[in-house]
Write a protein that holds these residues in place. Sequence first.
Motif, short mmCIF file in Angstrom:
data_model
loop_
_atom_site.label_atom_id
_atom_site.label_comp_id
_atom_site.label_asym_id
_atom_site.label_seq_id
_atom_site.Cartn_x
_atom_site.Cartn_y
_atom_site.Cartn_z
N VAL A 174 2.83 18.23 -9.61
CA VAL A 174 2.48 16.84 -9.94
C VAL A 174 2.56 15.94 -8.71
CG1 VAL A 174 3.05 14.85 -11.41
CG2 VAL A 174 3.29 17.17 -12.30
N ARG A 175 3.31 16.37 -7.72
CA ARG A 175 3.60 15.51 -6.58
C ARG A 175 2.35 14.98 -5.87
NH1 ARG A 175 7.55 18.60 -3.36
NH2 ARG A 175 8.62 18.58 -5.38
N PRO A 176 1.29 15.78 -5.67
CA PRO A 176 0.09 15.22 -5.03
C PRO A 176 -0.51 14.04 -5.80
CG PRO A 176 0.01 17.61 -5.00
CD PRO A 176 1.16 17.24 -5.87
N ALA A 177 -0.42 14.08 -7.13
CA ALA A 177 -0.92 12.96 -7.93
C ALA A 177 -0.08 11.73 -7.71
CB ALA A 177 -0.94 13.34 -9.41
N VAL A 178 1.24 11.90 -7.61
CA VAL A 178 2.14 10.76 -7.38
C VAL A 178 1.87 10.14 -6.02
CG1 VAL A 178 4.54 10.04 -7.18
CG2 VAL A 178 3.90 11.75 -8.89
N LYS A 201 -14.75 11.17 -9.18
CA LYS A 201 -15.86 10.76 -10.03
C LYS A 201 -16.40 11.93 -10.83
CE LYS A 201 -19.86 11.37 -6.97
NZ LYS A 201 -21.09 10.76 -6.45
N GLY A 202 -16.71 11.67 -12.11
CA GLY A 202 -17.31 12.67 -12.97
C GLY A 202 -16.37 13.70 -13.53
N ARG A 203 -15.11 13.68 -13.15
CA ARG A 203 -14.14 14.66 -13.64
C ARG A 203 -13.45 14.15 -14.90
NH1 ARG A 203 -14.15 19.74 -11.05
NH2 ARG A 203 -14.66 19.44 -8.86
N SER A 204 -13.30 15.00 -15.89
CA SER A 204 -12.52 14.62 -17.06
C SER A 204 -11.04 14.61 -16.69
CB SER A 204 -12.76 15.60 -18.21
OG SER A 204 -12.13 16.83 -17.95
N LEU A 205 -10.23 13.95 -17.51
CA LEU A 205 -8.79 13.92 -17.26
C LEU A 205 -8.21 15.33 -17.30
CD1 LEU A 205 -7.77 10.76 -19.33
CD2 LEU A 205 -8.39 10.92 -16.90
N ALA A 247 -6.92 20.88 -11.86
CA ALA A 247 -6.96 20.95 -10.39
C ALA A 247 -5.56 20.82 -9.80
CB ALA A 247 -7.87 19.86 -9.85
N LEU A 248 -4.74 19.98 -10.38
CA LEU A 248 -3.36 19.85 -9.92
C LEU A 248 -2.61 21.16 -10.10
CD1 LEU A 248 -2.49 16.32 -11.31
CD2 LEU A 248 -2.30 16.99 -8.91
N PHE A 272 -10.64 19.84 -3.69
CA PHE A 272 -10.82 19.39 -5.06
C PHE A 272 -12.29 19.40 -5.48
CE2 PHE A 272 -9.32 17.62 -8.88
CZ PHE A 272 -10.19 16.62 -9.29
N ALA A 273 -13.18 18.96 -4.59
CA ALA A 273 -14.60 18.88 -4.95
C ALA A 273 -15.18 20.26 -5.24
CB ALA A 273 -15.39 18.20 -3.84
N ALA A 274 -14.68 21.28 -4.53
CA ALA A 274 -15.22 22.63 -4.70
C ALA A 274 -14.56 23.41 -5.83
CB ALA A 274 -15.07 23.41 -3.39
N ALA A 275 -13.46 22.88 -6.36
CA ALA A 275 -12.73 23.62 -7.38
C ALA A 275 -13.54 23.71 -8.66
CB ALA A 275 -11.39 22.95 -7.66
N GLN A 276 -13.49 24.85 -9.31
CA GLN A 276 -14.12 25.04 -10.61
C GLN A 276 -13.00 25.29 -11.63
OE1 GLN A 276 -17.30 24.81 -11.58
NE2 GLN A 276 -17.79 24.09 -9.53
N PRO A 277 -12.60 24.27 -12.36
CA PRO A 277 -11.46 24.43 -13.26
C PRO A 277 -11.68 25.54 -14.28
CG PRO A 277 -12.05 22.12 -12.99
CD PRO A 277 -13.13 22.92 -12.35
N ARG A 278 -10.60 26.25 -14.57
CA ARG A 278 -10.67 27.38 -15.49
C ARG A 278 -11.19 26.98 -16.86
NH1 ARG A 278 -5.61 28.16 -13.18
NH2 ARG A 278 -4.63 27.24 -15.02
N TYR A 279 -10.74 25.82 -17.34
CA TYR A 279 -11.12 25.47 -18.71
C TYR A 279 -12.62 25.19 -18.80
CZ TYR A 279 -12.23 20.49 -18.71
OH TYR A 279 -12.84 19.30 -18.56
N ARG A 280 -13.25 24.68 -17.70
CA ARG A 280 -14.70 24.44 -17.73
C ARG A 280 -15.45 25.76 -17.78
NH1 ARG A 280 -17.82 20.66 -13.41
NH2 ARG A 280 -17.19 19.03 -14.85
N GLU A 281 -14.99 26.74 -17.00
CA GLU A 281 -15.63 28.04 -17.02
C GLU A 281 -15.52 28.69 -18.41
OE1 GLU A 281 -13.62 30.13 -13.95
OE2 GLU A 281 -14.61 29.05 -12.31
#
Length: 466
Positions: A240-244, A431-435, A441-442, A452-461
């Motif tokens: 979580v630290r990068p978000a903080v 931009k364009g990313r759901s919560l 990504a975190l 972050f821009a290149a990441a493909q989140p598991r739940y989207r796949e």
Amino acid sequence: MTPFMWLAAATAAIGGFLYGYDTGIIAGALLSITEEFALPHAMQEVVAAAILFGATLGGLGTGAVSDRFGRRHTIIAIAALFTAGAVAASLAPNATLLALSRVVLGIAVGASSQSIPAYVAELAPAEHRGRLVVAFSVAIGLGILSASLVGYGLHDTLSWRLMIAAGAAPAVVLFSAMFALPESPRWLVAQGRRDAARAALARVRPANADLDGELDGITQAIAQSDRSTPGWRGLAEHWVRPAVIAGCGTAAFTQLVGIEMMIYYAPTLLKGVGFGEGSALLTNVGIAAIYLVMTATGLAIVDRVGRRRLSLVTLPGAALSLAALGALFVLGRTGPDDAPFVVGCLFLFMVFQAGGLQVIGWLTGSEVYPLRVRAAGTSAQAATVWGSNLLLTGTALSLIHHLGAGGAMWVYAGLNALAFLFVWRYLPELKGRSLEEVEDALRRDHFTPEHFAAAQPRYREARATA
């Protein structure tokens, strides 16, 4: 996006108007307050900064209330506090009680800045979330402009007490209107009330929307979050630290760059370098108008341009404008012939700041934190904003006194340059990313500008495969 979603965002944004009006009205009222109570410059800082001390408290304390009672009921309570604070401040018989009443107002301001962006972000569809949350910032600008117009147009005919009391009227509107709005679907799912969440979501989505798919994504994110440490302790977890850092760092720089100092003290600053009272107050109206226009412009473009890019493009202009303004002050170029250059630098600074970093300040805080710690994260965000604002406002006149107006402007120019470096290093493009994508990504350690821009989140796949 449905008209009711816009209506919900606009209604909640009344809290932003109150934030802007109740903090901005001091710029026009302080001249009269100082005269009535014979305030030295240190006490002027206390009266101006009291609302910021309260806002820090409100930002810190609201997260737990929001998690316990829900976003909507929290905003209803905040509206009641806005009303009580405005009335109490308008009736204060001395500067001490005025400052204490403004602390109460500040608690409402800080609480609204914590809860309203999060509430709107949790209601909004991902592709429109930026514009809807930025409506809160636009409402802040509208409140500041209204306060400036009242201070300029009515300072000779309207008591400062009535100026402050006028803030109670929109607070009553917010209090009444919030009863007609839905609760946050994400909060309802977290409480195990999926049917109520579906009904709330149906009110703010088109008739053909895939409600069950969206609810499944929310439920999955909550299930992952349930395995995490909740609340304030959760903010210290490694993932979580990068978000903080991104959220609270951005929040701090939205204030440290000097924009609130301009809003609160521009008339006092300009009078100190030789402007007449009328000219100083009129310039303050121009500053507020630019703030409103540029935040509205940001609302229109932030979901296309992006949060990170918008800040990186505008911050150099803000730094250079303040550097030039400081040079004018140091060289003593503040006479009648130089007034257009002084005002021009002020206005350019507001164009670049209000159209850039200020647009994303509250938006970033509503986006970056995982659901399990979102209330604590947005509380930390709000407390950082108001603590930084308190530091800035509580020292601005003293800084000008010791370094001169020019030296102070150069300090703020340097802080704008530091803000550019911070955004470049720590803030990914959201931009364009759901919560839920942001949270994923975190968890995957992809919350960096590079990855972050290149990441493909598991739940989207997984959803694409399904």
